[in-house]
Design a protein around this motif. Structure first.
Motif, PDB file in Angstrom:
ATOM      1  N   PRO A   1      15.519  22.619 125.898  1.00  0.00           N
ATOM      2  CA  PRO A   1      15.748  24.057 126.163  1.00  0.00           C
ATOM      3  C   PRO A   1      16.320  24.315 127.560  1.00  0.00           C
ATOM      4  CG  PRO A   1      13.636  23.735 125.084  1.00  0.00           C
ATOM      5  CD  PRO A   1      14.139  22.379 125.450  1.00  0.00           C
ATOM      6  N   GLU A   2      15.842  23.569 128.553  1.00  0.00           N
ATOM      7  CA  GLU A   2      16.360  23.717 129.913  1.00  0.00           C
ATOM      8  C   GLU A   2      17.819  23.267 129.983  1.00  0.00           C
ATOM      9  OE1 GLU A   2      13.802  22.199 133.124  1.00  0.00           O
ATOM     10  OE2 GLU A   2      12.259  21.919 131.586  1.00  0.00           O
ATOM     11  N   LEU A   3      18.119  22.177 129.270  1.00  0.00           N
ATOM     12  CA  LEU A   3      19.496  21.667 129.233  1.00  0.00           C
ATOM     13  C   LEU A   3      20.439  22.713 128.645  1.00  0.00           C
ATOM     14  CD1 LEU A   3      21.704  19.472 129.339  1.00  0.00           C
ATOM     15  CD2 LEU A   3      20.832  18.613 127.150  1.00  0.00           C
ATOM     16  N   SER A   4      20.015  23.347 127.553  1.00  0.00           N
ATOM     17  CA  SER A   4      20.861  24.367 126.919  1.00  0.00           C
ATOM     18  C   SER A   4      21.081  25.559 127.855  1.00  0.00           C
ATOM     19  CB  SER A   4      20.254  24.820 125.592  1.00  0.00           C
ATOM     20  OG  SER A   4      19.008  25.452 125.793  1.00  0.00           O
ATOM     21  N   ASP A   5      20.055  25.901 128.661  1.00  0.00           N
ATOM     22  CA  ASP A   5      20.210  26.988 129.642  1.00  0.00           C
ATOM     23  C   ASP A   5      21.195  26.605 130.742  1.00  0.00           C
ATOM     24  OD1 ASP A   5      18.411  28.573 128.283  1.00  0.00           O
ATOM     25  OD2 ASP A   5      16.689  28.004 129.517  1.00  0.00           O
ATOM     26  N   THR A   6      21.113  25.359 131.192  1.00  0.00           N
ATOM     27  CA  THR A   6      22.034  24.880 132.226  1.00  0.00           C
ATOM     28  C   THR A   6      23.474  24.930 131.739  1.00  0.00           C
ATOM     29  OG1 THR A   6      20.341  23.409 133.147  1.00  0.00           O
ATOM     30  CG2 THR A   6      22.634  22.897 133.686  1.00  0.00           C
ATOM     31  N   LEU A   7      23.674  24.580 130.464  1.00  0.00           N
ATOM     32  CA  LEU A   7      25.013  24.597 129.878  1.00  0.00           C
ATOM     33  C   LEU A   7      25.470  26.018 129.555  1.00  0.00           C
ATOM     34  CD1 LEU A   7      24.683  21.565 127.438  1.00  0.00           C
ATOM     35  CD2 LEU A   7      25.959  21.609 129.580  1.00  0.00           C
ATOM     36  N   GLY A   8      24.508  26.970 129.534  1.00  0.00           N
ATOM     37  CA  GLY A   8      24.837  28.340 129.137  1.00  0.00           C
ATOM     38  C   GLY A   8      25.155  28.426 127.671  1.00  0.00           C
ATOM     39  N   CYS A   9      24.514  27.551 126.879  1.00  0.00           N
ATOM     40  CA  CYS A   9      24.797  27.473 125.445  1.00  0.00           C
ATOM     41  C   CYS A   9      23.504  27.203 124.685  1.00  0.00           C
ATOM     42  CB  CYS A   9      25.824  26.362 125.187  1.00  0.00           C
ATOM     43  SG  CYS A   9      26.243  26.131 123.460  1.00  0.00           S
ATOM     44  N   PRO A  10      22.701  28.249 124.387  1.00  0.00           N
ATOM     45  CA  PRO A  10      21.439  28.029 123.671  1.00  0.00           C
ATOM     46  C   PRO A  10      21.624  27.463 122.271  1.00  0.00           C
ATOM     47  CG  PRO A  10      21.947  30.380 123.867  1.00  0.00           C
ATOM     48  CD  PRO A  10      22.912  29.657 124.746  1.00  0.00           C
ATOM     49  N   GLU A  11      22.828  27.628 121.706  1.00  0.00           N
ATOM     50  CA  GLU A  11      23.074  27.154 120.333  1.00  0.00           C
ATOM     51  C   GLU A  11      23.081  25.629 120.232  1.00  0.00           C
ATOM     52  OE1 GLU A  11      25.271  28.990 122.044  1.00  0.00           O
ATOM     53  OE2 GLU A  11      25.133  31.012 121.183  1.00  0.00           O
ATOM     54  N   ILE A  12      23.225  24.941 121.376  1.00  0.00           N
ATOM     55  CA  ILE A  12      23.315  23.479 121.316  1.00  0.00           C
ATOM     56  C   ILE A  12      21.948  22.835 121.078  1.00  0.00           C
ATOM     57  CG2 ILE A  12      22.979  22.950 123.772  1.00  0.00           C
ATOM     58  CD1 ILE A  12      25.227  20.900 123.531  1.00  0.00           C
TER      59      ILE A  12
ATOM     60  N   HIS B   1      31.808  25.121 122.671  1.00  0.00           N
ATOM     61  CA  HIS B   1      31.199  26.422 122.979  1.00  0.00           C
ATOM     62  C   HIS B   1      32.301  27.409 123.342  1.00  0.00           C
ATOM     63  CE1 HIS B   1      28.506  29.468 124.392  1.00  0.00           C
ATOM     64  NE2 HIS B   1      28.852  29.332 125.665  1.00  0.00           N
ATOM     65  N   ARG B   2      32.351  28.505 122.580  1.00  0.00           N
ATOM     66  CA  ARG B   2      33.342  29.547 122.876  1.00  0.00           C
ATOM     67  C   ARG B   2      32.881  30.359 124.084  1.00  0.00           C
ATOM     68  NH1 ARG B   2      35.642  32.369 117.332  1.00  0.00           N
ATOM     69  NH2 ARG B   2      36.629  30.527 116.445  1.00  0.00           N
ATOM     70  N   LEU B   3      33.780  30.512 125.038  1.00  0.00           N
ATOM     71  CA  LEU B   3      33.440  31.239 126.258  1.00  0.00           C
ATOM     72  C   LEU B   3      33.506  32.749 126.058  1.00  0.00           C
ATOM     73  CD1 LEU B   3      35.419  29.008 128.790  1.00  0.00           C
ATOM     74  CD2 LEU B   3      32.978  28.941 128.286  1.00  0.00           C
TER      75      LEU B   3
END
Length: 316
Positions: A227-238, A18-20
């Motif tokens: 979806p919650e996991l992707s929000d926690t990671l700050g990466c919806p693309e995952i 994930h690019r910051l």
């Protein structure tokens, strides 16, 4: 850039980059600038084709529908490598963090996991990149078709680009591993997105150890909470990548189960044939090819009748 290592089964882990921040165009190489422009334009055109239902023979919408099915069948490992950008001209001295759930992985798992699951695929991607490049000129006759562009050429060009992108990402990952630039970072919050948190982390070399099809390919990640996991990671693309990986692993599990059942069925038929032939030989008949063929034909016909009967019952 930061990496995520998300175990999906007891043998399969998604590694995702994930690019910051958006890279400064001034720091990019010339080919990287053109690459971003071309891929951006291609993605925009693909979306427009999917919405266009007024083209002749509806070819644009149909092409996108079929194309998306093909895209879903591309191995998740290829998508994983494609998320890793090319190594910059002047690499940062700051280590690259790779986030993982500490209840499932250990810090010393990270580098060999990346090497075993992704870097081993570099020769495969190099081979298929060049094959698509070399064979793409053979699609020239399709350019003579009216209205519809040379779709086979674009398919081969896309696959060549995809393999190349995976190879570039793999080289960057290899440099991170070889130079000790990966920084394993445990994130306790990731554990709550699993169906059951194990008492002990996964064993060493868990990606090489088989415990049977059902256990190896059992999904341990809670799909409902992706979806919650992707929000926690700050990466919806995952999220789409995790869903794609889970779908492919389920198909692999079903295929292996069918193969195992088929093998067992074949062994059962062979055993039955052998027993009947031995019985007839014991009754005074000669063990000739004709006898073996006759018994085998009887079992084959019986199996076909049983399959037809089950098919009709399902239809009812």
């Amino acid at each position: 850039m930061k990496l995520f290592a998300i175990p999906v089964t007891k043998r399969h882990t998604l590694i995702y980059a994930h690019r910051l921040t958006t890279p400064d165009p001034k720091t990019l190489k010339t080919w990287e600038v053109w690459h971003d422009k071309v891929t951006g334009k291609a993605a925009k055109m693909w979306i427009e084709w999917g919405k266009d239902k007024n083209s002749t023979w509806n070819w644009k919408h149909r092409t996108v529908t079929i194309g998306n099915k093909i895209l879903d069948n591309i191995p998740y490992t290829e998508y994983s490598l494609r998320t890793i950008p090319a190594r910059p001209r002047n690499p940062s001295s700051t280590p690259t963090s790779i986030l993982y759930p500490p209840a499932l992985l250990k810090p010393h798992h990270i580098s060999p996991l990346a090497t075993s699951t992704l870097l081993s695929l570099l020769p495969y991607h190099r081979k298929w990149m060049w094959l698509n490049v070399v064979l793409s000129p053979l699609t020239v006759p399709f350019a003579l078709l009216p209205v519809i562009p040379n779709i086979p050429f674009f398919v081969m060009a896309f696959r060549a680009w995809s393999h190349w992108k995976a190879m570039v990402g793999g080289k960057h990952l290899r440099a991170l591993v070889e130079n000790g630039e990966l920084k394993p970072t445990p994130v306790k919050e990731l554990e709550e997105y699993y169906k059951e948190v194990p008492k002990e982390p996964l064993p060493d070399k868990f990606w090489e150890t088989s415990n049977g099809v059902n256990e190896d390919l059992e999904i341990i990640l809670d799909e409902a909470r992706i979806p919650e996991l992707s929000d926690t990671l700050g990466c919806p693309e995952i999220a789409p990548e995790l869903y794609r990986m889970i779908t492919q692993l389920r198909k692999e599990r079903d295929r292996k189960i069918v193969e195992i059942k088929g093998t067992n069925a074949d062994k059962g038929v062979i055993t039955e044939i052998k027993e009947e032939v031995d019985k007839r030989v014991a009754n005074g008949e000669n063990k000739t090819e004709a006898v073996v063929d006759e018994v085998a034909e009887k079992h084959f016909s019986s199996g076909m009748e049983k399959a037809e009967k089950e098919k009709k019952e399902k239809q009812l």
